[in-house]
Every structure is written in C-alpha cells, then in structure tokens.
Design an enzyme around this catalytic site. Structure first.
Site, PDB file in Angstrom:
ATOM      1  CB  SER A  20     -49.935 -32.610  39.112  1.00 14.62           C
ATOM      2  OG  SER A  20     -51.288 -32.841  38.833  1.00 14.62           O
ATOM      3  CD  GLU A  74      -2.944  -0.737   0.168  1.00 14.77           C
ATOM      4  OE1 GLU A  74      -3.587   0.494   0.079  1.00 14.77           O
ATOM      5  OE2 GLU A  74      -3.380  -1.558  -0.706  1.00 14.77           O
TER       6      GLU A  74
END
Length: 682
Positions: free
Chosen positions: A364, A89
């Site tokens: 229950s 770069e």
C-alpha cells in the site's frame, strides 16, 4: 733496498691498485649502468596513497588501499623520528655520497669475524639512499649484480637530489609491517596517531621496524636498541633515553581504520559507486579525501532502531528457518543527501543491501501516487469512493477479488478516509475511474516504477509492482519538497592528495565565478505535480499518521506524514514517512519471501521509523509543511466529507480544498454498503 726505492715501489703499487679499482669500477658501470631505470622520475614522486572515506562531521570511516600509505612531507615529521631512522639505519647519511665506504668495511670485518667463529652478528652496509634505489627500482634478491646496480643508482640519486628529498622518499616508501608503507601509515596502524603526535619511545619503535617489520615479539628490545644508537649519535641524552625506555609501548593489535559496523552498508555502496565513477586504480592508489553525506549520530540511531525490531521478532521466532531482515534509509528530501542507511541486521552476516539492491512488492505504499492521480484529475479529498465487493477478470482469465485487510466493506468513503485507513477496494475503484495507465504513470513519473514497466493492471494499485526502498523514498521525497525529482547523494565532494576538489562522485562541479546564474529550467527539473495537489496529498498522509494506519509512526511534538504498506499474506511490511526536512523509509521481510505470521504488520516498520525520528528530531523545532497559495481550509466530518455544520456528529477534521472544491452534501441517512459488482479486465 733504500728507503727512497721502497717509497717509489709503494707509490707505484698504490697507483696501479687505484687504477685497477677505477678501471674495475668503470667496467662495472659500463656493464650494469646502461640499462638501469630512469631515476629522474622520483623528482615528482607521487606514491600510491590510501583513499580515506569520511563522515559528514569529518570522522574517518574507512580507508581503501592496495598498500596502506599516508604521504608526509619531511618538514611535517618530528625531528626525533628522522633522527631515530638515521641512527638505526644510516649513521653517515648526511655525509656519504650514496654508499658508505666505512660502513662497507665494518660490515666486511664483522661478517668475516662471524665466519671465523666469533659471536658477532652479520651486518649489512646498505645506506638509506641504497634502500631507496632498491625499494623503487630493484628486486630484493641477494645477488651481486643487484648490489652493484643498487650502488650505481644510489650514487646517481645523490647527484640528482638533495638529502632531504631522498629521506622524504625513504620515510614514505619503507615497509614497516601490518601492510603499512611509510611512517605516516605506520603511526596510524601501530598507535592510531598522526606522526606529529608520536613520543620519542614510539619514534624509536618505528625506526626499529625496517629490519624485521612483521616480528613484534622483540618490540621493546629493538626499541631500546634504537634509543641507545640515538644516544651514541648525540641525538638524545642518556636521561632522555632512560625515560623513553621506561615508557610502555601501547601497540595496537593491528589498527586497520575499521569503521563501526553500523556504517558498513553505506560505505560499501559508496565504494561500488566510486569504482564505477573513478576506477579501481584511482580509488585505491590516489590518496583521495572523500567527504560523504552520512551523519554518524543519525546512522547509529537508524541502525539501532532497525536492530531493535529485528532482534525482537527473531527472538520471538527462534525456530524460523531464516532470520527476519530489513532496511532503513534516511535522507534530506530537498537535496537527496543520504544521512543514514542500514541494509540489513549485520553486514558481516550478509553484505546484500536491502535498502538499495532488494526489489520487492511495495504494497500500500504505492497508494499515495495512485490517489495523487485522482487529485490531479480534479477529485478532492472528500470525493466519495465505494467500498463494496468487486470482482473481475485478469488478463490471463483468472478471477480476482480484492479485499480489505479487515475483510469488511464500509460503503461510500471520502478519498481521504480511504487512504488514511488504507482501504484496498476503494483504491481499485479509483483506479478503475481514472485508468490503470494514468494511475501507475504517476508512480513512474516520481521514479518509483520504471517507465517501461510491462503488464500494467489494476492489481498494481495495491502495490504488486516491485521496486527498491531507495527508489520508494526518493518518490516520497517529492511530496515533501514541492514536487522536485532528486537523485540520491552519498558523496559531498572529493579532494585529490593535493587538496584540489574533484567534485562529488558522478557529478561535475562548475567553479564559482561572478555573474554565474542558475541554468534555465528544463523538463527534467520542472515540478512532478502541481503544488496544490501535492499539498492535499501531504495533508492526507499527515492524517494517516495522526489517526490512520500509521499511528505507530507518530513523533510527539513533530509534524509527520507517511504511509504504511503490507503485501499479500504479510510477506513484506513497509513504512515511508517524512517531516519537513527529513524523510525515512523502512522495509522488513524475509530474504526468501514468506508470511511474517500472526500479529505482524506494517506497524512494525512504522515503529522503527518512529524510534529513528525521535532521535533525529530530538533537538529540532517542529516545522509544519509549507502551504501553497490558493487553498481553502474548512471543517468537515471525516466519515462523510460533509461540512461540520451540516454533519456535526462524529470526528471533525480540517480539510483542504482547491478553488472550486467544497465539502460533500450532508448525508440523508446511513446506507448499507452496496452489493454491486463491477466486472472488467484487471
């Protein structure tokens, strides 16, 4: 013209040209430099960083981020990774002042040759510093004014910061495709590695991405170009480049830190909680380290046990208009730490969490709280309850006739036997004795039902009220932990990006200091019931697993207590059970309630529980439940509640009595069930 005159004219031309250039530059700075962003804030740059969610063993579950980024200090990056980006770069990065005059000249010459018809690729002249200026402060529009602003900012950045700081900003901000920003995130995305583990070949590949981050078709070609540039710049030898070029690039198809499907219900509940506690901006951008309570081995076991039962049922009912769904949640009953959670068969098919979001009738499984109210009021496990027909009127003037599951009536039954076998009619008679408000208040006290529940009536003794599986399990946890109310906990602690502990989600953490003592007890953290009544209930629930309706939940070699639950017409089935240090609850039912059909029942939920607990307790020693002081154990006849000496025929069990309680008198003879009917408003 003399030579002397020529040089005088040439020097004047150069002088005026430089003067004009300086003047033009000054004008550009004056025009474009006054309204530029404040670059000085980059001195304390803290980029948006992905928040990462971890299991209790440190394994990564998932990351949350608007942009995937993992911030890495320059000193923690491999030198060859840094060299690869500079070679690809900005070869003069270490020497230019922010803009590269020679690079600009090369780019201009190359682009001019291209216009004239020569086969030369267009090239740019942006330095790494200019890219930092653009990425942080400017748009990507290809305009002259933007390029001028970019250059001015680059020069200012170079005066304000070191090259190392600028490079750190660049390598953590650059977009590298696949929603990855910065080399740390890209390393995970493409290779599932930390940057410190990257090979030379992989470093070169990442450095090739800024030019075309979303195009991987030419990955090898671009990787090799970067390797050649590294040779030209003297960073590597030709032999090293050749070895790296020969390495196969094993690029992930798109690593997304996607967790195993088994963990998705839990992770989504954590995400929702954190969004409420922390807010979206913090959760998605602050780079938090979140340590959760989930135990991967237990989570996989819970999901597998649930899936096994659901798949078996759905395979046997292929024509059903909807698949059977369910949920399982497991936690430490002493701390509330959730160690496993599955809210359905498949999160991808339905993200609705049936462990925490579905409110259903619990059948229950409510009875232990109702019966605990009886024990608290002075009843003993041998107190007789009448199992005989009963008819009454509801508040809306409709008749109600509760029945037992087997449609039979057995006469007088000890309280223990009634609960172990989950008889409905004796449960209603118990509530009638102590009052519906008092019976249901225990479930409210334990957090199963809300305190403002309307229309409390006798039918609630059989579980007609609604709650979630999570709240039901939390209620049962108090049986195992000595009566303490606990809150569910999914997060152990949170660290910010700098390693500072923020505390568990929703909980303020107090730093430790010498002399720090626990806070004084308050009404909120006092026991929910007395320890003797609680142990009597635990003993009965242990019997329900050993010889009652919960036999399918037995785990060989381990002490287990628990209770089954079935709603009217078997539309929903439940089981909640616990060992000394682990509790789990299971729910099965259709999202749109309808009967499960012939052969279905709470044994299905108990079977899921057992499959999970067998794995969870496989390497654990058996630990009986702690017995409080002041209790007496005696051998009694299970059917009559009389002393084994007085009534030795039938099943003999060990019963637990408080001070002043004793076995029942020996029965004179077996009497048929009474045909008495008791009216009332139900």
């Amino acid at each position: 013209m003399t030579v002397k005159k020529f040089w005088r004219i040439f020097i004047n031309m150069v002088f005026w040209a430089l003067t004009a250039a300086v003047g033009a530059l000054a004008a550009l700075v004056l025009i474009y430099g006054n309204d530029l962003p404040d670059y000085r804030r980059l001195a304390t740059y803290a980029p948006p960083v992905a928040t990462r969610l971890y299991a209790s063993d440190g394994s990564l579950l998932i990351e949350y981020a608007a942009e995937r980024r993992v911030f890495i200090d320059l000193g923690d990056m491999p030198q060859q990774l840094v060299n690869a980006f500079i070679a690809a770069e900005d070869q003069n990065f270490w020497t230019h002042p922010g803009i590269d005059v020679m690079g600009i000249a090369r780019a201009a010459a190359g682009n001019a040759a291209r216009v004239l018809g020569f086969k030369v690729g267009f090239s740019g002249a942006s330095t790494i510093t200019q890219q930092v200026a653009k990425n942080f402060f400017l748009s990507s529009k290809q305009t002259l004014s933007r390029k001028i602003k970019e250059a001015i900012l680059a020069l200012r950045l170079e005066r304000a910061f070191s090259k190392q700081h600028i490079l750190t900003l660049y390598l953590n901000q650059i977009f590298l495709g696949a929603r990855a920003y910065g080399v740390g995130s890209a390393s995970l995305m493409y290779f599932n590695k930390k940057v410190s583990e990257l090979t030379l070949s992989e470093c070169a590949f990442l450095a090739s991405l800024p030019k075309a981050p979303n195009n991987r078709d030419r990955a090898v070609e671009r990787r090799n170009y970067v390797l050649r540039r590294m040779v030209e710049e003297g960073y590597i030898t030709p032999d090293e480049a050749a070895v790296a070029a020969a390495e196969e690039l094993n690029i992930n198809s798109g690593f997304t830190a996607q967790m195993e499907p088994e963990f998705q219900y839990f992770a989504e509940d954590v995400r929702r909680q954190l969004l409420t506690d922390l807010g979206r901006e913090v959760l998605y951008n602050d780079g938090l380290y979140i340590k959760t309570t989930i135990v991967p081995q237990l989570q996989r076991a819970a999901s597998a046990a649930l899936a096994k039962e659901l798949d078996a049922y759905n395979a046997a009912h292929p024509d059903a208009d909807q698949p059977l769904q369910g949920a399982i949640i497991a936690m430490n009953p002493h701390t509330g730490r959730i160690v496993a959670m599955a809210g359905g068969r498949s999160f991808s098919d339905s993200s609705f969490n049936r462990a925490t979001q579905a409110r259903r009738q619990i059948g229950s499984t409510i009875k232990p709280f109702v019966y605990l109210a009886g024990l608290e009021s002075g009843m003993s496990p041998t107190t007789l309850l009448l199992d005989a027909p009963i008819v009454g009127w509801r508040a809306d003037d409709t008749m109600w006739k509760p029945e037992n599951y087997d449609k039979k009536f057995l006469g007088d039954l000890p309280l223990r036997l009634s609960l172990e076998t989950s008889r409905n009619v004796p449960s209603v008679r118990l509530v009638e004795k102590i009052g519906a408000e008092k019976a249901i208040s225990v479930a409210q006290r334990f957090g199963v039902y809300p305190t403002d529940m309307p229309n409390i009536n006798l039918s609630m003794a059989l579980g007609s009220g609604e709650t979630t599986l999570e709240k039901l399990v939390l209620g049962y946890a108090a049986f195992a932990n000595g009566g303490r109310a606990i809150e569910p906990k999914m997060v152990d602690y949170i660290e910010d990006r700098y390693g500072h502990v923020l505390g568990g989600a929703g909980h303020e953490m107090i730093p430790w200091q010498d002399g720090l003592t626990p806070p004084r007890g308050t009404m909120e953290n006092q026991p929910l019931s007395d320890d003797q009544s609680l142990y009597q209930m635990v003993s009965i629930l242990q019997g329900a697993v050993e010889r009652g309706t919960g036999k399918q939940a037995r785990v060989p070699g381990h002490t287990i207590a628990g209770k089954t639950g079935t709603t009217n017409e078997v539309k929903d089935v439940w089981f909640v059970g616990f060992s000394k240090n682990l509790i789990a609850g299971v729910y099965l039912g259709f999202d749109t309630p309808r009967p499960l059909g012939r052969g279905a029942g709470s044994h299905m939920a108990a079977r899921v529980f057992a499959d999970f607990m067998k794995t969870a307790l496989r390497d654990e020693k058996n630990q009986p439940f702690a017995v409080p002081s002041g209790l007496t154990f005696m051998r009694v006849n299970r059917r009559s509640g009389a002393s084994a000496t007085d009534d030795p025929d039938g099943m003999i069990i060990t019963e637990v009595f408080k001070d002043g309680q004793s076995p029942n008198p020996a029965p004179k003879k077996v009497q048929a069930a009474s045909d008495a009917r008791v009216g009332g408003i139900f």
